[in-house]
Design a protein around this motif. Structure first.
Motif, PDB file in Angstrom:
ATOM      1  N   VAL A 153       2.668   1.276  -9.876  1.00 16.52           N
ATOM      2  CA  VAL A 153       2.322   1.018  -8.483  1.00 16.52           C
ATOM      3  C   VAL A 153       2.367  -0.481  -8.232  1.00 16.52           C
ATOM      4  CG1 VAL A 153       0.447   1.067  -6.793  1.00 16.52           C
ATOM      5  CG2 VAL A 153       0.928   3.092  -8.171  1.00 16.52           C
ATOM      6  N   THR A 154       3.020  -0.872  -7.127  1.00 16.44           N
ATOM      7  CA  THR A 154       3.134  -2.284  -6.780  1.00 16.44           C
ATOM      8  C   THR A 154       3.105  -2.439  -5.269  1.00 16.44           C
ATOM      9  OG1 THR A 154       4.475  -4.298  -7.092  1.00 16.44           O
ATOM     10  CG2 THR A 154       5.670  -2.242  -6.742  1.00 16.44           C
ATOM     11  N   ASN A 155       2.723  -3.618  -4.824  1.00 17.75           N
ATOM     12  CA  ASN A 155       2.751  -3.916  -3.397  1.00 17.75           C
ATOM     13  C   ASN A 155       4.170  -4.292  -2.968  1.00 17.75           C
ATOM     14  OD1 ASN A 155       2.294  -5.783  -0.895  1.00 17.75           O
ATOM     15  ND2 ASN A 155       0.334  -4.762  -1.199  1.00 17.75           N
ATOM     16  N   ASP A 156       4.806  -5.148  -3.750  1.00 20.16           N
ATOM     17  CA  ASP A 156       6.176  -5.592  -3.489  1.00 20.16           C
ATOM     18  C   ASP A 156       7.011  -5.383  -4.734  1.00 20.16           C
ATOM     19  OD1 ASP A 156       5.934  -6.886  -0.752  1.00 20.16           O
ATOM     20  OD2 ASP A 156       4.373  -7.963  -1.854  1.00 20.16           O
ATOM     21  N   VAL A 179       9.118   6.150 -12.391  1.00 25.63           N
ATOM     22  CA  VAL A 179       9.068   5.996 -10.934  1.00 25.63           C
ATOM     23  C   VAL A 179       8.237   4.764 -10.585  1.00 25.63           C
ATOM     24  CG1 VAL A 179       8.507   7.106  -8.732  1.00 25.63           C
ATOM     25  CG2 VAL A 179       9.068   8.515 -10.721  1.00 25.63           C
ATOM     26  N   ILE A 180       8.698   4.018  -9.605  1.00 27.21           N
ATOM     27  CA  ILE A 180       7.913   2.936  -9.014  1.00 27.21           C
ATOM     28  C   ILE A 180       7.471   3.382  -7.630  1.00 27.21           C
ATOM     29  CG2 ILE A 180       7.933   0.574  -8.125  1.00 27.21           C
ATOM     30  CD1 ILE A 180      10.029  -0.102 -10.249  1.00 27.21           C
ATOM     31  N   GLY A 197      -5.620  -4.596  -2.890  1.00 30.53           N
ATOM     32  CA  GLY A 197      -6.858  -4.021  -3.404  1.00 30.53           C
ATOM     33  C   GLY A 197      -6.920  -2.521  -3.200  1.00 30.53           C
ATOM     34  N   TYR A 198      -6.438  -2.057  -2.044  1.00 28.06           N
ATOM     35  CA  TYR A 198      -6.439  -0.615  -1.793  1.00 28.06           C
ATOM     36  C   TYR A 198      -5.520   0.110  -2.769  1.00 28.06           C
ATOM     37  CZ  TYR A 198      -5.904   3.886   0.504  1.00 28.06           C
ATOM     38  OH  TYR A 198      -5.885   5.240   0.760  1.00 28.06           O
ATOM     39  N   LEU A 199      -4.365  -0.467  -3.039  1.00 24.31           N
ATOM     40  CA  LEU A 199      -3.420   0.164  -3.969  1.00 24.31           C
ATOM     41  C   LEU A 199      -4.049   0.310  -5.349  1.00 24.31           C
ATOM     42  CD1 LEU A 199      -0.119  -1.736  -3.043  1.00 24.31           C
ATOM     43  CD2 LEU A 199      -1.053   0.339  -2.015  1.00 24.31           C
ATOM     44  N   HIS A 200      -4.753  -0.718  -5.781  1.00 22.39           N
ATOM     45  CA  HIS A 200      -5.358  -0.710  -7.111  1.00 22.39           C
ATOM     46  C   HIS A 200      -6.583   0.211  -7.190  1.00 22.39           C
ATOM     47  CE1 HIS A 200      -3.587  -4.828  -8.543  1.00 22.39           C
ATOM     48  NE2 HIS A 200      -2.682  -4.038  -8.009  1.00 22.39           N
ATOM     49  N   VAL A 211      -0.507   6.350 -14.342  1.00 23.42           N
ATOM     50  CA  VAL A 211      -0.186   5.458 -13.228  1.00 23.42           C
ATOM     51  C   VAL A 211      -0.637   4.059 -13.628  1.00 23.42           C
ATOM     52  CG1 VAL A 211      -0.605   4.879 -10.817  1.00 23.42           C
ATOM     53  CG2 VAL A 211      -0.374   7.272 -11.507  1.00 23.42           C
ATOM     54  N   LEU A 212       0.326   3.140 -13.698  1.00 23.00           N
ATOM     55  CA  LEU A 212       0.080   1.776 -14.148  1.00 23.00           C
ATOM     56  C   LEU A 212       0.198   0.798 -12.988  1.00 23.00           C
ATOM     57  CD1 LEU A 212       2.381   1.959 -17.323  1.00 23.00           C
ATOM     58  CD2 LEU A 212      -0.032   2.599 -17.157  1.00 23.00           C
ATOM     59  N   LEU A 213      -0.309  -0.421 -13.197  1.00 22.66           N
ATOM     60  CA  LEU A 213      -0.196  -1.490 -12.210  1.00 22.66           C
ATOM     61  C   LEU A 213       0.653  -2.614 -12.791  1.00 22.66           C
ATOM     62  CD1 LEU A 213      -3.948  -1.631 -11.133  1.00 22.66           C
ATOM     63  CD2 LEU A 213      -2.091  -0.456  -9.949  1.00 22.66           C
ATOM     64  N   SER A 214       1.419  -3.288 -11.934  1.00 21.56           N
ATOM     65  CA  SER A 214       2.271  -4.362 -12.427  1.00 21.56           C
ATOM     66  C   SER A 214       1.512  -5.680 -12.518  1.00 21.56           C
ATOM     67  CB  SER A 214       3.485  -4.557 -11.512  1.00 21.56           C
ATOM     68  OG  SER A 214       4.239  -5.677 -11.932  1.00 21.56           O
ATOM     69  N   GLN A 215       1.685  -6.363 -13.617  1.00 20.06           N
ATOM     70  CA  GLN A 215       1.022  -7.652 -13.812  1.00 20.06           C
ATOM     71  C   GLN A 215       1.715  -8.765 -13.028  1.00 20.06           C
ATOM     72  OE1 GLN A 215       1.626  -9.417 -17.762  1.00 20.06           O
ATOM     73  NE2 GLN A 215       3.176  -7.842 -18.179  1.00 20.06           N
ATOM     74  N   PHE A 216       2.908  -8.484 -12.480  1.00 18.33           N
ATOM     75  CA  PHE A 216       3.655  -9.509 -11.760  1.00 18.33           C
ATOM     76  C   PHE A 216       3.555  -9.373 -10.245  1.00 18.33           C
ATOM     77  CE2 PHE A 216       5.773  -9.313 -15.904  1.00 18.33           C
ATOM     78  CZ  PHE A 216       5.761 -10.654 -16.254  1.00 18.33           C
TER      79      PHE A 216
END
Length: 300
Positions: free
Chosen positions: A59-62, A78-79, A258-261, A281-286
């Protein structure tokens, strides 16, 4: 030469896990909630069924080149990118454009991309409702939407773009700002436009409007004391303070990430695990806002 019979693109089997992700996102945030007059939501990059494919989502914002690299290294299938990865029509796909180069890289790695954007914004338990909850904090308020969504399914109604609130009792602006900073990732800075003569420490707020991202146009007709958005133009800020309103902008993706996380990623993982227990479901560090505020004294 041997005859092998008809063959072609119709023989490619789409990824079953990708379809599960799409179905889960549609269940949580129906695409009917999106403002399709300008937005581009849905499965924007597909991928085939592949042996050894992991049930893993990022999951990412951009979706930047660095986030794509992160996804490949994490071996995701999947992203889910909040902002649409493809926004306008493409007449070519080359490495001369950074977005297109990223698209080619993801296609080569067989990683799909799903983008929900304004479907997340408008949902009753979506991004703007969450942002409004941060502004209100422990205080009671009467809530409504700034612009109702006329296409919302009954399962997700009432829905709309932007959220408005009216406090039972006035609340300190300074308290609201401190709560926003803490809940939006520990922000150290935010931009505040206040009416001439107003002091942040002594300003009391009786009503507010929030809209994440570039949300001023959604809120500009709202008769409220406080406007909170990700970003607003110079002229929008001037208009707000001449109307006696305070406008707060926290930078575009800071109002969304913040909502995505905290909400979207856990909700999506719960849906996926109900069908595929090993799903992650992972979060991107970048993934971060491109802007930082640099103090000149820090350059010495």
């Amino acid at each position: 030469m041997e005859t092998q019979g008809p063959w072609g693109a119709w023989q490619v089997q789409s990824s079953k896990f990708t379809q599960l992700v799409v179905d889960s996102m549609k269940k949580l945030y129906p695409e009917e909630l999106a403002d399709r007059s300008w937005d581009n939501v849905g499965l924007l990059v597909g991928n085939p069924e592949a042996q050894g494919q992991r049930p893993r989502v990022l999951v990412t914002n951009d979706l930047t080149w660095q986030v794509a690299d992160d996804a490949i290294k994490k071996r995701v299938s999947v992203i889910v990118s909040y902002h649409p990865f493809i926004f306008s029509g493409l007449k070519s796909i080359t490495n001369d454009d950074p977005q297109q180069a990223t698209l080619l890289r993801l296609a080569r790695a067989e990683i799909a991309v799903y983008c929900p954007h304004t479907a997340v914004d408008a949902a009753p338990q979506g991004l703007n409702a969450w942002l409004a909850d941060i502004v209100s904090g422990p205080h009671s308020d009467k809530r409504s939407v700034a612009i109702p969504c006329s296409t919302a399914p009954e399962s997700h109604s009432p829905a709309g773009y932007g959220a408005l609130g009216k406090f039972e009792n006035p609340v300190s602006l300074a308290e609201i700002l401190q709560r926003l900073a803490a809940e939006l990732g520990g922000l150290k800075h935010m931009m505040i436009a206040s009416p001439v003569g107003a002091e942040i420490r002594t300003t009391l707020i009786r009503s507010f409007g929030v809209c994440a991202g570039s949300g001023y146009d959604v809120l500009k007709k709202a008769d409220v004391d406080l406007l909170v958005t990700g970003e607003a133009s110079h002229h929008s800020a001037l208009r707000a303070i001449q109307q006696g309103r305070t406008l707060v902008q926290v930078f575009h993706s800071n109002s969304e990430r913040g909502y995505l996380h905290k909400v979207l990623a856990p909700r999506l993982e719960k849906e996926l695990k109900a069908v595929v227990p090993e799903a992650e479901v992972l979060l991107s560090q970048f993934d971060k806002d491109p802007f930082t505020i640099c103090g000149i004294d820090e350059l010495d």
